[in-house]
Design a protein around this motif. Structure first.
Motif, PDB file in Angstrom:
ATOM      1  N   MET A  10      -2.195 -18.006 -26.202  1.00 33.88           N
ATOM      2  CA  MET A  10      -2.959 -19.265 -25.863  1.00 33.88           C
ATOM      3  C   MET A  10      -3.899 -19.284 -27.210  1.00 33.88           C
ATOM      4  O   MET A  10      -4.297 -18.289 -27.589  1.00 33.88           O
ATOM      5  N   LYS A  11      -4.051 -20.526 -27.671  1.00 32.08           N
ATOM      6  CA  LYS A  11      -4.936 -20.596 -28.799  1.00 32.08           C
ATOM      7  C   LYS A  11      -6.428 -20.485 -28.583  1.00 32.08           C
ATOM      8  O   LYS A  11      -6.929 -20.915 -27.578  1.00 32.08           O
ATOM      9  N   VAL A  12      -7.036 -20.049 -29.448  1.00 34.73           N
ATOM     10  CA  VAL A  12      -8.692 -19.580 -29.225  1.00 34.73           C
ATOM     11  C   VAL A  12      -9.243 -20.908 -29.349  1.00 34.73           C
ATOM     12  O   VAL A  12     -10.261 -21.024 -28.349  1.00 34.73           O
ATOM     13  N   THR A  13      -8.943 -21.943 -29.971  1.00 34.34           N
ATOM     14  CA  THR A  13      -9.760 -23.161 -30.289  1.00 34.34           C
ATOM     15  C   THR A  13      -9.922 -23.965 -28.961  1.00 34.34           C
ATOM     16  O   THR A  13     -11.022 -24.240 -28.364  1.00 34.34           O
ATOM     17  N   PRO A  14      -8.805 -24.216 -28.506  1.00 32.33           N
ATOM     18  CA  PRO A  14      -8.867 -25.183 -27.062  1.00 32.33           C
ATOM     19  C   PRO A  14      -9.703 -24.265 -25.807  1.00 32.33           C
ATOM     20  O   PRO A  14     -10.376 -24.885 -25.300  1.00 32.33           O
ATOM     21  N   LEU A  15      -9.410 -22.985 -25.875  1.00 34.00           N
ATOM     22  CA  LEU A  15     -10.016 -22.194 -24.861  1.00 34.00           C
ATOM     23  C   LEU A  15     -11.624 -22.324 -25.190  1.00 34.00           C
ATOM     24  O   LEU A  15     -12.356 -22.447 -24.028  1.00 34.00           O
ATOM     25  N   LEU A  16     -12.012 -22.083 -26.296  1.00 28.49           N
ATOM     26  CA  LEU A  16     -13.471 -22.101 -26.544  1.00 28.49           C
ATOM     27  C   LEU A  16     -13.811 -23.482 -26.315  1.00 28.49           C
ATOM     28  O   LEU A  16     -15.099 -23.746 -25.898  1.00 28.49           O
ATOM     29  N   ALA A  17     -13.175 -24.522 -26.851  1.00 30.07           N
ATOM     30  CA  ALA A  17     -13.503 -25.796 -26.440  1.00 30.07           C
ATOM     31  C   ALA A  17     -13.777 -26.173 -24.661  1.00 30.07           C
ATOM     32  O   ALA A  17     -14.897 -26.695 -24.513  1.00 30.07           O
ATOM     33  N   GLY A  18     -12.742 -25.722 -24.071  1.00 33.75           N
ATOM     34  CA  GLY A  18     -12.965 -25.830 -22.632  1.00 33.75           C
ATOM     35  C   GLY A  18     -14.046 -25.029 -22.238  1.00 33.75           C
ATOM     36  O   GLY A  18     -14.960 -25.509 -21.145  1.00 33.75           O
ATOM     37  N   ILE A  19     -14.506 -23.845 -22.644  1.00 35.21           N
ATOM     38  CA  ILE A  19     -15.661 -23.267 -22.217  1.00 35.21           C
ATOM     39  C   ILE A  19     -17.013 -23.930 -22.515  1.00 35.21           C
ATOM     40  O   ILE A  19     -17.612 -24.040 -21.679  1.00 35.21           O
ATOM     41  N   GLY A  20     -16.683 -24.726 -23.640  1.00 37.95           N
ATOM     42  CA  GLY A  20     -17.948 -25.217 -24.119  1.00 37.95           C
ATOM     43  C   GLY A  20     -18.431 -26.706 -23.044  1.00 37.95           C
ATOM     44  O   GLY A  20     -19.259 -26.885 -22.609  1.00 37.95           O
ATOM     45  N   TYR A  21     -17.199 -27.327 -22.754  1.00 35.42           N
ATOM     46  CA  TYR A  21     -17.242 -28.521 -22.122  1.00 35.42           C
ATOM     47  C   TYR A  21     -17.813 -28.052 -20.712  1.00 35.42           C
ATOM     48  O   TYR A  21     -18.522 -28.777 -20.075  1.00 35.42           O
ATOM     49  N   ALA A  22     -17.185 -27.023 -20.217  1.00 40.73           N
ATOM     50  CA  ALA A  22     -17.701 -26.721 -18.741  1.00 40.73           C
ATOM     51  C   ALA A  22     -18.944 -26.364 -18.925  1.00 40.73           C
ATOM     52  O   ALA A  22     -19.545 -26.483 -17.853  1.00 40.73           O
ATOM     53  N   PHE A  23     -19.421 -25.621 -19.910  1.00 39.06           N
ATOM     54  CA  PHE A  23     -20.778 -25.129 -19.808  1.00 39.06           C
ATOM     55  C   PHE A  23     -21.870 -26.687 -19.925  1.00 39.06           C
ATOM     56  O   PHE A  23     -22.769 -26.408 -19.266  1.00 39.06           O
ATOM     57  N   LEU A  24     -21.316 -27.453 -20.632  1.00 35.62           N
ATOM     58  CA  LEU A  24     -22.233 -28.754 -20.813  1.00 35.62           C
ATOM     59  C   LEU A  24     -22.258 -29.489 -19.752  1.00 35.62           C
ATOM     60  O   LEU A  24     -23.141 -30.438 -19.230  1.00 35.62           O
ATOM     61  N   LEU A  25     -20.878 -29.478 -18.770  1.00 34.09           N
ATOM     62  CA  LEU A  25     -21.016 -30.558 -17.676  1.00 34.09           C
ATOM     63  C   LEU A  25     -21.249 -29.860 -16.355  1.00 34.09           C
ATOM     64  O   LEU A  25     -21.381 -30.596 -15.430  1.00 34.09           O
ATOM     65  N   SER A  26     -21.406 -28.547 -16.406  1.00 37.72           N
ATOM     66  CA  SER A  26     -21.749 -27.913 -15.026  1.00 37.72           C
ATOM     67  C   SER A  26     -23.018 -28.302 -14.670  1.00 37.72           C
ATOM     68  O   SER A  26     -22.931 -28.664 -13.295  1.00 37.72           O
TER      69      SER A  26
END
Length: 257
Positions: A1-17
């Motif tokens: 799994m690529k790190v960049t999409p994972l970090l982007a997903g975590i960032g979006y989850a943090f912002l949208l939570s």
């Protein structure tokens, strides 16, 4: 799994939570804001639809934001064109951008001190003027970016064919800058609609905007009606931005500026 999409997903989850939490709380059946809710219901959306004070404040904010956006375009578009073509001193751009560098608390207090002796506090003209101070710099900045990206040869060609400068501007330059114009109008409307600090200094008992009505409501009540209103505003704002982005490239225009 690529790190960049994972970090982007975590960032979006943090912002949208927080938005997800607000959405859940807006469906709460409780009398007070609690998380997680003990039950779910649309009762607070129904209560919002029957809250006369909030609806009146919403109508005031919509009319005010539309008026301010129109005035900002009438004043900001010519100023931005002059600055983009070098027909105005560079210091003018600095003066127009000055409100973005000052805290809105300072601007609101200054406007109160200036408008109070003129009898413009708690009036439509005074409130519109206060919003215009913070909205105009956004319009000028966006339109400068839009005009700077246009080839001047098109307006020159219209001039050689006999078109007067104002006619060439209206029939050639403005249509080419239409995406920036739409983006500027949208941003001006949203900034004015959401303005709270300056409005606190300039509103009155018979002239209340929606952010001020919401602020006063939360001073005495803590029910989920606030969350319901927040969800409605988020959905409306996101819809406006997405529609405008499809039509005029809102995010691309913002990025260029």
């Amino acid at each position: 799994m690529k790190v960049t999409p994972l970090l982007a997903g975590i960032g979006y989850a943090f912002l949208l939570s927080p938005l997800a939490i607000v959405a859940l709380m807006s469906l709460s059946d409780d009398q007070y804001l609690t998380f997680p809710p003990h039950g779910f219901s649309f009762r607070w959306y129904v209560a919002l639809a029957h809250n006369a004070a909030m609806l009146e404040a919403a109508r005031t904010s919509l009319a005010l934001a539309a008026t301010v956006a129109l005035i900002a375009l009438l004043l900001g578009v010519p100023a931005a064109f002059a600055l983009a073509r070098g027909a105005a001193p560079a210091v003018v751009a600095g003066v127009l951008a000055a409100p973005l560098l000052l805290p809105t608390l300072v601007i609101g207090l200054g406007l109160l001190m200036v408008l109070q002796p003129l009898g413009l506090v708690a009036t439509w003209p005074g409130l519109a003027l206060g919003h215009l101070v913070v909205v105009l710099p956004f319009v000028v900045r966006l339109m400068m970016s839009a005009f700077a990206g246009l080839p001047p040869e098109m307006a020159e060609a219209a001039s050689t064919l006999g078109a007067r400068p104002w006619r060439g501007f209206v029939l050639v330059t403005l249509p080419m800058a239409l995406p920036g114009l739409i983006a500027s109008a949208t941003l001006a409307f949203l900034v004015s609609f959401d303005e709270t600090v300056i409005s606190l200094f300039l509103v009155g008992p018979r002239l209340v905007t929606l952010p001020i009505a919401l602020f006063r409501y939360t001073e005495s009540r803590t029910d989920p009606l606030v969350a319901a209103l927040a969800v409605v505003l988020i959905v409306l704002s996101a819809t406006v931005v997405l529609v405008v982005d499809r039509l005029a490239g809102f995010t691309r225009t913002i990025a260029r500026s």
